[in-house]
Design a protein around this motif. Sequence first.
Motif, PDB file in Angstrom:
ATOM      1  N   ASP A  94      -2.979 -42.780  25.120  1.00  0.00           N
ATOM      2  CA  ASP A  94      -3.401 -43.248  26.501  1.00  0.00           C
ATOM      3  C   ASP A  94      -2.646 -42.641  27.770  1.00  0.00           C
ATOM      4  O   ASP A  94      -1.302 -42.710  27.802  1.00  0.00           O
ATOM      5  CB  ASP A  94      -3.547 -44.759  26.622  1.00  0.00           C
ATOM      6  CG  ASP A  94      -4.245 -45.187  27.915  1.00  0.00           C
ATOM      7  OD1 ASP A  94      -3.759 -44.881  28.837  1.00  0.00           O
ATOM      8  OD2 ASP A  94      -5.157 -45.939  27.606  1.00  0.00           O
TER       9      ASP A  94
ATOM     10  N   GLY B 125      -7.044 -48.872  20.158  1.00  0.00           N
ATOM     11  CA  GLY B 125      -7.220 -47.566  20.904  1.00  0.00           C
ATOM     12  C   GLY B 125      -8.651 -47.390  21.053  1.00  0.00           C
ATOM     13  O   GLY B 125      -9.396 -48.471  21.056  1.00  0.00           O
TER      14      GLY B 125
ATOM     15  N   ASP C 289      -3.219 -46.672  22.197  1.00  0.00           N
ATOM     16  CA  ASP C 289      -2.416 -47.383  23.142  1.00  0.00           C
ATOM     17  C   ASP C 289      -0.911 -47.630  22.334  1.00  0.00           C
ATOM     18  O   ASP C 289      -0.781 -48.539  21.337  1.00  0.00           O
ATOM     19  CB  ASP C 289      -2.853 -48.518  23.391  1.00  0.00           C
ATOM     20  CG  ASP C 289      -1.880 -49.634  24.279  1.00  0.00           C
ATOM     21  OD1 ASP C 289      -0.809 -49.156  24.560  1.00  0.00           O
ATOM     22  OD2 ASP C 289      -2.562 -50.616  24.472  1.00  0.00           O
TER      23      ASP C 289
ATOM     24  N   THR D  47      -7.983 -42.050  20.884  1.00  0.00           N
ATOM     25  CA  THR D  47      -6.772 -42.097  21.782  1.00  0.00           C
ATOM     26  C   THR D  47      -6.098 -43.633  21.573  1.00  0.00           C
ATOM     27  O   THR D  47      -6.937 -44.514  21.493  1.00  0.00           O
ATOM     28  CB  THR D  47      -7.378 -42.139  23.439  1.00  0.00           C
ATOM     29  OG1 THR D  47      -7.966 -40.876  23.292  1.00  0.00           O
ATOM     30  CG2 THR D  47      -6.036 -42.049  24.072  1.00  0.00           C
TER      31      THR D  47
ATOM     32  N   HIS E  27      -7.155 -38.793  33.495  1.00  0.00           N
ATOM     33  CA  HIS E  27      -7.470 -39.876  32.735  1.00  0.00           C
ATOM     34  C   HIS E  27      -8.432 -38.928  31.716  1.00  0.00           C
ATOM     35  O   HIS E  27      -9.306 -38.100  32.051  1.00  0.00           O
ATOM     36  CB  HIS E  27      -8.371 -40.921  33.359  1.00  0.00           C
ATOM     37  CG  HIS E  27      -7.305 -41.972  33.671  1.00  0.00           C
ATOM     38  ND1 HIS E  27      -6.406 -42.888  33.107  1.00  0.00           N
ATOM     39  CD2 HIS E  27      -6.689 -41.891  35.043  1.00  0.00           C
ATOM     40  CE1 HIS E  27      -5.702 -43.521  33.912  1.00  0.00           C
ATOM     41  NE2 HIS E  27      -5.682 -42.756  34.942  1.00  0.00           N
ATOM     42  N   ARG E  28      -8.588 -39.571  30.528  1.00  0.00           N
ATOM     43  CA  ARG E  28      -9.537 -38.890  29.500  1.00  0.00           C
ATOM     44  C   ARG E  28     -10.767 -38.587  29.833  1.00  0.00           C
ATOM     45  O   ARG E  28     -11.463 -37.516  30.068  1.00  0.00           O
ATOM     46  CB  ARG E  28      -9.559 -39.656  28.412  1.00  0.00           C
ATOM     47  CG  ARG E  28     -10.138 -39.094  27.104  1.00  0.00           C
ATOM     48  CD  ARG E  28     -10.338 -40.158  26.059  1.00  0.00           C
ATOM     49  NE  ARG E  28     -11.284 -39.371  25.043  1.00  0.00           N
ATOM     50  CZ  ARG E  28     -10.607 -38.597  24.183  1.00  0.00           C
ATOM     51  NH1 ARG E  28      -9.364 -38.316  24.380  1.00  0.00           N
ATOM     52  NH2 ARG E  28     -11.335 -38.029  23.223  1.00  0.00           N
TER      53      ARG E  28
END
Lengths: 675, 675
Positions: free
Chosen positions: A660, A602, A587, A585, B666-667
């Motif tokens: 994110d 990330g 940023d 994931t 969120h993840r």
Amino acid sequence: MATETGTSPAPTTHQPDGAEDGLLVAATRRGTQTPVAPTRGALRPLGTDEVRLTGGFWAERQRINAVGIIPHADAWEERVGWIDNFRAAVDGDILTTRTGREFADSDVYKLLEAMAWEHGRTGQASLDARIREVAALIGRVQEEDGYLHTLYGREGQAPRYSDLEWGHELYCYGHLIQAAVARLRTGVHDELVDIALRAADHVCHEFGQDGRDAVCGHPEIEPALVELYRATGERRYLDQARLFVQRRGHRTLKDIEFSRSYFQDDVPVREADVMVGHAVRALYLASGAIDVAVEDADRDFLAHLTAQFSRTLARRTYITGGMGSHHQDEAFGDDYELPPDRAYAETCAGIGSVMVAWRLALATGDLSWGDVVERALFNVVAASPSPEGTAFFYTNPLHKRVPGAEADPDVVSPRAFAQLRAPWFEVSCCPTNVARTFAQLGSYVATATDDGIQLHQLASATIETVLETGAVTLEVATSYPDSGEVTITVVRAPAGETEIAVRVPRWAHGAAVLDGERVDGDVARVRRTFADGDVVVLEVPLVPRVSRPDPRIDAVRGCVAIERGPLVMCAESIDLDGDDVAGLTVDPTSVREDAGTVRLTGTVARPAPEPTAGRVWPYGSAADRGGDAGDVRTVAVDLTPYHAWAQRGPSTMRVWLPADVDQAPHREEVAPHHA
Amino acid sequence: MATETGTSPAPTTHQPDGAEDGLLVAATRRGTQTPVAPTRGALRPLGTDEVRLTGGFWAERQRINAVGIIPHADAWEERVGWIDNFRAAVDGDILTTRTGREFADSDVYKLLEAMAWEHGRTGQASLDARIREVAALIGRVQEEDGYLHTLYGREGQAPRYSDLEWGHELYCYGHLIQAAVARLRTGVHDELVDIALRAADHVCHEFGQDGRDAVCGHPEIEPALVELYRATGERRYLDQARLFVQRRGHRTLKDIEFSRSYFQDDVPVREADVMVGHAVRALYLASGAIDVAVEDADRDFLAHLTAQFSRTLARRTYITGGMGSHHQDEAFGDDYELPPDRAYAETCAGIGSVMVAWRLALATGDLSWGDVVERALFNVVAASPSPEGTAFFYTNPLHKRVPGAEADPDVVSPRAFAQLRAPWFEVSCCPTNVARTFAQLGSYVATATDDGIQLHQLASATIETVLETGAVTLEVATSYPDSGEVTITVVRAPAGETEIAVRVPRWAHGAAVLDGERVDGDVARVRRTFADGDVVVLEVPLVPRVSRPDPRIDAVRGCVAIERGPLVMCAESIDLDGDDVAGLTVDPTSVREDAGTVRLTGTVARPAPEPTAGRVWPYGSAADRGGDAGDVRTVAVDLTPYHAWAQRGPSTMRVWLPADVDQAPHREEVAPHHA
């Protein structure tokens, strides 16, 4: 470099009438070393005799093509017996020895076309000799009336044209004719040309107005016949191409599991709003249809085809420029159905997209079609061959969940996917298609008008031609796409006032600078009376960009792609210290360039260990959940240009990076943009 | 209802040894009307003679089957000539008249199997007569040595077993044998049984230890032979099934474009960690392998197969229970490759998943496998037929971007997709598979142990059997899945202490209530000495649930699915006042139930009008954008159970609904859960 006199007709007279799209403007010259030489249109293409790539990304591809791809393809076509098929047809044992699919002949013709352009570009005598050697063999296989195919028509074979859906006979002629056009355009009228002319005449006879009311399951003869008309001036070839385009869509081909849309025979070309079916077929057909529209000065048809391709770009095209969402039928999917993992994005479809966009640029004078050409060349066509030119991707997925197996360099791949670049395929259309395209590359770089030069691609090149305003030589120097600085030196200035126009990629709009001044729009233009030695400098900013998809592209919701200049970037697991890209994931605000490397930060989640008891069900609410979500670690990831992926061994890979959630935009922020 | 004496062996003796998985526990009875009757295992299946569905969702499917599907399939098999193939083989003109694919014979056998179970369930004499009529025809086609197929082995046809990859001969025997087992289990030993026994003996001879070292390209004979062993007591059939399972994965089949994983011949069954390749093939093979493991009391192999299926559920299964992500090869994709729009989720794979999960429940006694059975039955199998039982879905996608065309009720569909429910298919495995499954439905509802009854599915039914503790009759009354109340009346109580156990679906864990007390875990249990008339009431809460995917399922990132009880819900455009589901974004917090309808609110964005000039490129940053993002309006959407979609005409449809970004988790909130 030409060794014989060509048969190209004399240049026609320039007949300006001020039509904006240029369709009523007849070309002032034609017959230069270019695969597409319309007799009318806004821009005159410059051939490989007028534009020589002198260094950088695309010159390197031409080098790879010369030392790698072309000899590699020649060796494999001998090895798998596709050239031997012609020998066997001569020897009379073709029934028992023929190898390859129905369309194996076409790959021999595409190889000859690649060799012809390469010979025209370099004058390499051995290529000329090889073309003549193979052509002599082909000539002995051609029948009295011009029919030519190794799989049909002999006693013991299926009859001629008995399987128009899958037989590919007309498709094969198309590639034969394009090889012949390459010879004519490079100034050679040899036996290959005579063979193609006989085949074309046979087609006109057999499938003409009073002949079979039929089309080929795989379009390709359409653009080939128009180009043969352009190269010879014989209108019957244009008439036949027009007839094929008009007949398509009237359901003369049988229905098949994939439906008639597979070969675009479901809806007439003039009524099809967006491309459907097999992507390469659709793109080749569109190329031929544009050619017919241009030659007929049929503005409505050209506008329809332009809108059709525009819709296809807006709804059915990957960020790489790749086209084709389905493996099953190598086809376009529905609107916005663009799965990155199941992207087919066949290399040949990338080439087809270049063919279409280039034709539209020539017809309309709109330089921004060069964006489409550039995207497909850098992110589809260049992705196919290995750096040595001895292995190829057939499909170009944007997400690889499982590292592909290294292909055995001595084994023909039965599959178009699941492996890394492979040396050859049972369906091996892509390698020779890349070869002919790389050999032609110089011809997609620049065009001319009476008083101007247009630079469509930013590449180091020497451009030398004659305008109405006088002879001109430009020297373009750039290390694009490594840097965005393009220096154009007017080595020889024309006498009259002249315009130099350079395409500014859409992503650089408003940020590009020409001689210190900001460029507003698609094109940077300098018009003046140049002096020898004048220099024009364009700067295109190449800062990495964060790109988001149209929200209707469901498969990549919540993800971003990173682009830098014309290059789409990707993350490979080899750069994740053994972790899989599945857990990544990023940023999006962290993207930066660092000594030429695009990098972002990330997290990578490692999968939780498998439970020793019970089952995992991957759907549910927070309340349903239990167990360990696995380790999460912070990472800095170096991205790789997509075209260079899988050059360091098997990796998982993804272009679209989950972002994110805190950074994810609201819906209204990610709508598509118009321009 | 049986009209003749069966050949089922006498019940074996109960040999309890306390083994937890029950593999060393021989069954106390077998030969009841059930398609799966292991000789050992934790639970004894109750057949359709012991469990009669008395109303509700599944009884309605049995009614549709009786009045719709079975006669419809019979009529179509006559119409398309698949039964005529047998007539033609008798008449000697099969070479010129045969119709259908290689496996057309198997659909005749599956129809006979459906009729046999239906005859056993209802005693309908016309079904018995029809079975005998067709069997007499088949018997005349069978060769002296037991070989039987309409496409191979005759002068002018390809030789027997010359194309094991695609010939489907053993696959056809498998379905023939399962039809014969249905006859035996319903107490009939007729000509069909004799034909199947001859075919099975032929297979044992031809493919036995000293015969051909080969397997069939399509697994199916494996579970069939085990069941024939169970029905007859002849060990050679079990031995042959074991041999086929052991041979698979050793690359005796040729490599093909899809690779040998297509028919699970790439890796031995004992080494394959997760299901791969063609989904139906994989699931039929797993069924047969489980059968062998159970009969051999091979705990390691059973544990391996259990883990293989568990991993497949965790990584390669749609929320509907559908399996198979690829259209191209009807195959499982890579882990987490689960595109909703390109979901293949073949109806037959749903049935295969029921077959596997049911076998694991019987072997291990773990009632939670009923969750898997329930999900696939409600959301895959029930989705296939139309309410009249005269049209079927072959594939079961979770997202339809373009309204499918209504199928012509008089035309065989050449395609397994792109249309709404179609009356028949060129590959028509699904309708007869649904027919046999619906006829067997009662046999998946309940099981017995020495002193207990286990209710696996929540359905109105009369359950009548004999336990060690005495004869028992239960009356189950429920309108599930409309309501979650299940009332079990002990009409006839066994003398001894007895347990009634009811599966509690995982989504109801901790919320279900048994006689007023909260249930903790997978199973609600009541153990006591019941009296006639005792009532046990289970309440399963059916409030709509918001389900989120494992974050590795990239294709549905940022989306939620709404479930209510066992039903996966979907949104159809017909409920959006003419707008397309493509523009829908929902507020997951708004889900509520309103007079039996599940409803939520959200917004629908209408696409912006096409620009009249310039092109749309669907990727970019906010800075690149311009133009109009289109109208957005607020909507309340009534959701439809997925199984009932496309019953009101063509619609676009989606199960996974993009969620308002503000609501997106969120993840770490969406990791998969263990249980």
